[in-house]
Scaffold this motif. Structure first.
Motif, short mmCIF file in Angstrom:
data_model
loop_
_atom_site.label_atom_id
_atom_site.label_comp_id
_atom_site.label_asym_id
_atom_site.label_seq_id
_atom_site.Cartn_x
_atom_site.Cartn_y
_atom_site.Cartn_z
N ARG A 103 0.84 -1.19 0.00
CA ARG A 103 0.00 0.00 0.00
C ARG A 103 0.88 1.26 0.00
O ARG A 103 1.75 1.41 0.85
CB ARG A 103 -0.92 0.00 1.22
N VAL A 104 0.61 2.13 -0.96
CA VAL A 104 1.37 3.38 -1.09
C VAL A 104 0.42 4.56 -0.97
O VAL A 104 -0.65 4.58 -1.60
CB VAL A 104 2.09 3.45 -2.46
N LEU A 162 2.25 2.80 -10.76
CA LEU A 162 2.48 1.97 -9.58
C LEU A 162 1.52 0.79 -9.53
O LEU A 162 1.91 -0.33 -9.17
CB LEU A 162 2.34 2.81 -8.31
N GLU A 163 0.26 1.02 -9.90
CA GLU A 163 -0.70 -0.07 -9.87
C GLU A 163 -0.36 -1.12 -10.92
O GLU A 163 -0.61 -2.31 -10.72
CB GLU A 163 -2.11 0.47 -10.06
N HIS A 164 0.21 -0.69 -12.03
CA HIS A 164 0.64 -1.65 -13.05
C HIS A 164 1.75 -2.55 -12.50
O HIS A 164 1.89 -3.71 -12.91
CB HIS A 164 1.16 -0.92 -14.28
N GLU A 165 2.52 -2.03 -11.53
CA GLU A 165 3.59 -2.81 -10.92
C GLU A 165 3.10 -3.63 -9.73
O GLU A 165 3.88 -4.28 -9.05
CB GLU A 165 4.72 -1.87 -10.45
N VAL A 177 -7.35 -3.74 -6.77
CA VAL A 177 -6.20 -4.29 -7.47
C VAL A 177 -6.01 -3.64 -8.84
O VAL A 177 -4.89 -3.46 -9.29
CB VAL A 177 -6.34 -5.82 -7.63
N TRP A 178 -7.09 -3.28 -9.48
CA TRP A 178 -7.01 -2.61 -10.77
C TRP A 178 -7.22 -1.11 -10.58
O TRP A 178 -6.31 -0.41 -10.20
CB TRP A 178 -8.05 -3.20 -11.74
N PRO A 208 3.33 -8.87 -11.74
CA PRO A 208 2.91 -7.81 -10.82
C PRO A 208 1.41 -7.83 -10.53
O PRO A 208 0.99 -7.64 -9.39
CB PRO A 208 3.33 -6.53 -11.55
N ARG A 209 0.58 -8.07 -11.55
CA ARG A 209 -0.87 -8.08 -11.33
C ARG A 209 -1.29 -9.29 -10.51
O ARG A 209 -2.15 -9.19 -9.63
CB ARG A 209 -1.61 -8.07 -12.67
N GLU A 210 -0.69 -10.44 -10.78
CA GLU A 210 -1.00 -11.63 -10.00
C GLU A 210 -0.59 -11.42 -8.54
O GLU A 210 -1.31 -11.82 -7.62
CB GLU A 210 -0.28 -12.85 -10.58
#
Length: 222
Positions: free
Chosen positions: A2-3, A20-23, A178-179, A152-154
């Motif tokens: 969490r950022v 960041l969410e893509h990572e 998550v997305w 990263p998404r998994e």
């Protein structure tokens, strides 16, 4: 992981959030110092990315309030300023690192991960469900001592499920956390990634940790 991103430039904040969410990070945004200070002291984050030049409360004031509130979350300062004195001020007030705008997104990611690695083992949070263990700071997942390789998404999906063990979470909750709360892609993306994740954490080990509740959502339980 969490950022908290405290940034008053909406365009920059949105760009950084998406990256960041893509990572695999989960990002919350505060558009000003007042909201940033409140969120930083009321909620738990793994890293705080804090702009210095903001209306209302400056990043320096927010940082001072965070540390005064006995919050030890690592803080990475962002600023358009460029000078050794600015960097020294931030570090003296309790910042853990410093990045000047414009910055490379690759460097931002590297510094965030470096901040997580600096935490002692006692400070690091390890999520566990049965013999499944996830270390957000090291970006590692193990099942029964066997290290797993996740995208990263998994990783982000598994982390969210492991933060809600035994709870049936809906597709909309997963998309929001998550997305992206504004996600408008294919409706089956969650189901697709659930299958991907199950093929890595369950099937090779003959387990059924990740369960589907048709019409309701998904559950991670030992």
């Amino acid at each position: 992981m969490r950022v908290l991103l405290v940034e008053d430039e909406a365009g920059l904040a949105e760009t950084v959030r998406r990256g960041l969410e893509h990572e695999g990070f989960h990002v919350e945004i505060a558009g000003n110092g007042v909201d940033g200070l409140w969120m930083a002291t009321e909620f738990d984050f793994d890293v705080i990315v804090l702009d210095i030049m903001m209306p209302g409360l400056s990043g320096y004031e927010v940082l001072r309030g965070i540390r005064a509130g006995d919050v030890s979350t690592p803080v990475l300062m962002l600023t358009a300023k460029n000078g050794a004195l600015d960097e020294a001020d931030a570090l003296d007030m309790g910042a853990d690192n410093y990045l000047t705008k414009p910055f490379s997104f690759v460097v931002l990611i590297a510094r965030i991960r470096a901040l997580m690695r600096r935490q002692s083992p006692q400070q690091r949070e390890i999520l566990t469900v049965g013999d499944l263990a996830l270390d957000p700071s090291q970006r590692s997942v193990r099942r029964g001592g066997v290290e797993l390789s996740l995208t990263p998404r998994e990783f982000g999906l598994l982390e969210f499920l492991m933060r809600n063990p035994g709870t049936v979470v809906s597709k909309s909750e997963i998309l929001r956390n998550v997305w992206d709360s504004h996600y408008d892609g294919p409706d089956n993306v969650v189901a697709v990634y659930i299958r991907y994740l199950r093929s890595k954490i369950d099937i090779p080990f003959d387990r059924t940790t990740l369960k589907t509740h048709r019409g309701v959502g998904y559950q991670l339980a030992d």
